[in-house]
Motif scaffolding. Sequence first.
Motif, mmCIF file in Angstrom:
data_model
loop_
_atom_site.group_PDB
_atom_site.id
_atom_site.type_symbol
_atom_site.label_atom_id
_atom_site.label_comp_id
_atom_site.label_asym_id
_atom_site.label_seq_id
_atom_site.Cartn_x
_atom_site.Cartn_y
_atom_site.Cartn_z
ATOM 1 N N SER A 56 -15.257 12.678 1.384
ATOM 2 C CA SER A 56 -14.454 12.778 2.595
ATOM 3 C C SER A 56 -13.106 12.087 2.418
ATOM 4 O O SER A 56 -12.569 11.475 3.351
ATOM 5 C CB SER A 56 -15.212 12.197 3.800
ATOM 6 O OG SER A 56 -14.556 12.566 4.985
ATOM 7 N N LEU A 57 -12.580 12.186 1.205
ATOM 8 C CA LEU A 57 -11.257 11.646 0.871
ATOM 9 C C LEU A 57 -10.606 12.625 -0.113
ATOM 10 O O LEU A 57 -11.316 13.235 -0.925
ATOM 11 C CB LEU A 57 -11.381 10.275 0.195
ATOM 12 C CG LEU A 57 -11.798 9.096 1.067
ATOM 13 C CD1 LEU A 57 -12.177 7.895 0.215
ATOM 14 C CD2 LEU A 57 -10.691 8.727 2.041
ATOM 15 N N PRO A 58 -9.259 12.771 -0.064
ATOM 16 C CA PRO A 58 -8.586 13.718 -0.964
ATOM 17 C C PRO A 58 -8.457 13.156 -2.384
ATOM 18 O O PRO A 58 -7.407 12.668 -2.785
ATOM 19 C CB PRO A 58 -7.212 13.924 -0.304
ATOM 20 C CG PRO A 58 -6.973 12.660 0.450
ATOM 21 C CD PRO A 58 -8.323 12.137 0.878
ATOM 22 N N MET A 102 -2.945 9.705 0.236
ATOM 23 C CA MET A 102 -3.401 8.488 -0.451
ATOM 24 C C MET A 102 -2.415 8.113 -1.559
ATOM 25 O O MET A 102 -1.864 8.974 -2.238
ATOM 26 C CB MET A 102 -4.786 8.698 -1.068
ATOM 27 C CG MET A 102 -5.864 8.993 -0.047
ATOM 28 S SD MET A 102 -7.508 8.960 -0.793
ATOM 29 C CE MET A 102 -7.842 7.208 -0.794
ATOM 30 N N ALA A 103 -2.257 6.821 -1.755
ATOM 31 C CA ALA A 103 -1.465 6.337 -2.884
ATOM 32 C C ALA A 103 -2.397 6.207 -4.085
ATOM 33 O O ALA A 103 -3.601 5.994 -3.922
ATOM 34 C CB ALA A 103 -0.858 4.982 -2.542
ATOM 35 N N HIS A 161 -9.002 3.749 0.437
ATOM 36 C CA HIS A 161 -9.047 4.218 1.827
ATOM 37 C C HIS A 161 -7.781 4.987 2.177
ATOM 38 O O HIS A 161 -6.772 4.893 1.474
ATOM 39 C CB HIS A 161 -9.242 3.055 2.801
ATOM 40 C CG HIS A 161 -8.231 1.961 2.625
ATOM 41 N ND1 HIS A 161 -8.492 0.823 1.910
ATOM 42 C CD2 HIS A 161 -6.949 1.853 3.026
ATOM 43 C CE1 HIS A 161 -7.415 0.053 1.896
ATOM 44 N NE2 HIS A 161 -6.461 0.659 2.558
ATOM 45 N N LEU A 162 -7.876 5.724 3.272
ATOM 46 C CA LEU A 162 -6.697 6.417 3.786
ATOM 47 C C LEU A 162 -5.759 5.381 4.393
ATOM 48 O O LEU A 162 -6.230 4.382 4.942
ATOM 49 C CB LEU A 162 -7.118 7.423 4.875
ATOM 50 C CG LEU A 162 -7.972 8.596 4.415
ATOM 51 C CD1 LEU A 162 -8.508 9.345 5.643
ATOM 52 C CD2 LEU A 162 -7.167 9.523 3.514
ATOM 53 N N PRO A 163 -4.430 5.631 4.316
ATOM 54 C CA PRO A 163 -3.481 4.666 4.897
ATOM 55 C C PRO A 163 -3.804 4.357 6.360
ATOM 56 O O PRO A 163 -3.699 3.211 6.799
ATOM 57 C CB PRO A 163 -2.116 5.359 4.768
ATOM 58 C CG PRO A 163 -2.297 6.470 3.795
ATOM 59 C CD PRO A 163 -3.756 6.787 3.704
ATOM 60 N N GLN A 164 -4.266 5.360 7.094
ATOM 61 C CA GLN A 164 -4.523 5.179 8.529
ATOM 62 C C GLN A 164 -5.728 4.258 8.800
ATOM 63 O O GLN A 164 -5.920 3.806 9.926
ATOM 64 C CB GLN A 164 -4.772 6.539 9.192
ATOM 65 C CG GLN A 164 -6.098 7.162 8.810
ATOM 66 C CD GLN A 164 -6.053 8.675 8.764
ATOM 67 O OE1 GLN A 164 -5.188 9.277 8.144
ATOM 68 N NE2 GLN A 164 -7.003 9.306 9.445
ATOM 69 N N ASP A 165 -6.529 4.022 7.784
ATOM 70 C CA ASP A 165 -7.736 3.190 7.967
ATOM 71 C C ASP A 165 -7.558 1.747 7.493
ATOM 72 O O ASP A 165 -8.477 0.940 7.632
ATOM 73 C CB ASP A 165 -8.918 3.820 7.223
ATOM 74 C CG ASP A 165 -9.315 5.166 7.806
ATOM 75 O OD1 ASP A 165 -9.150 5.345 9.035
ATOM 76 O OD2 ASP A 165 -9.772 6.035 7.040
ATOM 77 N N THR A 166 -6.382 1.419 6.957
ATOM 78 C CA THR A 166 -6.162 0.093 6.375
ATOM 79 C C THR A 166 -6.508 -1.021 7.359
ATOM 80 O O THR A 166 -7.295 -1.929 7.058
ATOM 81 C CB THR A 166 -4.681 -0.070 5.926
ATOM 82 O OG1 THR A 166 -4.360 1.023 5.091
ATOM 83 C CG2 THR A 166 -4.472 -1.374 5.180
ATOM 84 N N GLU A 167 -5.921 -0.956 8.544
ATOM 85 C CA GLU A 167 -6.101 -2.023 9.537
ATOM 86 C C GLU A 167 -7.542 -2.103 10.009
ATOM 87 O O GLU A 167 -8.103 -3.189 10.168
ATOM 88 C CB GLU A 167 -5.181 -1.790 10.747
ATOM 89 C CG GLU A 167 -3.759 -2.245 10.520
ATOM 90 C CD GLU A 167 -3.655 -3.737 10.172
ATOM 91 O OE1 GLU A 167 -4.177 -4.560 10.938
ATOM 92 O OE2 GLU A 167 -3.075 -4.059 9.111
ATOM 93 N N LYS A 168 -8.143 -0.933 10.201
ATOM 94 C CA LYS A 168 -9.522 -0.871 10.710
ATOM 95 C C LYS A 168 -10.481 -1.593 9.762
ATOM 96 O O LYS A 168 -11.308 -2.404 10.187
ATOM 97 C CB LYS A 168 -9.940 0.595 10.845
ATOM 98 C CG LYS A 168 -11.293 0.795 11.496
ATOM 99 C CD LYS A 168 -11.726 2.241 11.454
ATOM 100 C CE LYS A 168 -10.788 3.110 12.264
ATOM 101 N NZ LYS A 168 -11.127 4.551 12.127
ATOM 102 N N PHE A 169 -10.358 -1.320 8.460
ATOM 103 C CA PHE A 169 -11.278 -1.929 7.499
ATOM 104 C C PHE A 169 -10.968 -3.415 7.331
ATOM 105 O O PHE A 169 -11.865 -4.222 7.147
ATOM 106 C CB PHE A 169 -11.214 -1.201 6.155
ATOM 107 C CG PHE A 169 -11.653 0.238 6.218
ATOM 108 C CD1 PHE A 169 -12.388 0.708 7.299
ATOM 109 C CD2 PHE A 169 -11.325 1.130 5.209
ATOM 110 C CE1 PHE A 169 -12.792 2.034 7.370
ATOM 111 C CE2 PHE A 169 -11.729 2.461 5.266
ATOM 112 C CZ PHE A 169 -12.454 2.913 6.350
#
Length: 268
Positions: free
Chosen positions: A9-11, A26-27, A63-71
């Motif tokens: 579930s990640l590119p 993703m970087a 992780h996806l950039p959008q999930d950085t803060e969440k994790f």
Amino acid sequence: MADLKNNLSLPISLNENEILEFHDPMASINPKHRTLAEMKDYLADAKASFPGESVYDMYRSVHLPQDTEKFKNAGLRFDITVVHPGLLGREFSKTLGHFHPFKPGTAVRYPEIYEVVRGKALFLMQRMDDSFSQVLDCYSVEASEGQDVIFLPGYAHFLINTTDEILITSNWSGDNFESLYEPVARYHGAAYYVFKGTDGQPEFKPNKNYASVPELKKLRPKELSHFGLIFEQPAYLTGQKSPNMLQFLINPDLYLEELTVEKCYSEA
Ligand SMILES: [Fe+2]
């Protein structure tokens, strides 16, 4: 090139050189390569050779950039490990293996979740006394693509690729501890070595560097929906959609009743 998007579930895809490629948004992540030279202390035969330069590659904090803060807020980290096929002497290719430290202020070591992203995995788990002088119990767990395995508090864990194909796993863990490798190096590996038998199948041989080793018991992982571990569903989604379900990784002392061999595994 093999597309791993459905499994992770990640590119992300795997290229011809067995290196992961990260696609928009993703970087790229440079893996830490675990070389044969770094593994000498953990092998049955310190002089063993290996076909490639790297035995396995670790991609940390994926992780996806959008999930950085969440994790970050949840204190969770998602990693990917790529174990190249091949033999380390007579041993199948494997990870060093390690213990986790105690959660501060408790007598409970941090657990971890592994998921098989591609290929077939053999895990070894072993528990020892607090001074790492005696093996208390040890288990082998086979897991196929999509299956999730919990490494329970107190258990060192080892990942072994007994196939001719690449093995890719993902794992969720707390992001606030360093793993303990020395207790494994002291004995040059796990309580059992996994050799390639003459029939090509795994042969489990007790590691004589330990004074004694208990019988190796086989387990199968159970699907644990209350921890968000559904075999058909990539583990990344659980951290992304319901990070609270993974809180047992941060506060294992609050989940001891659930974190037992009987509840997390069935006999194979
Ligand atoms: Fe670990």
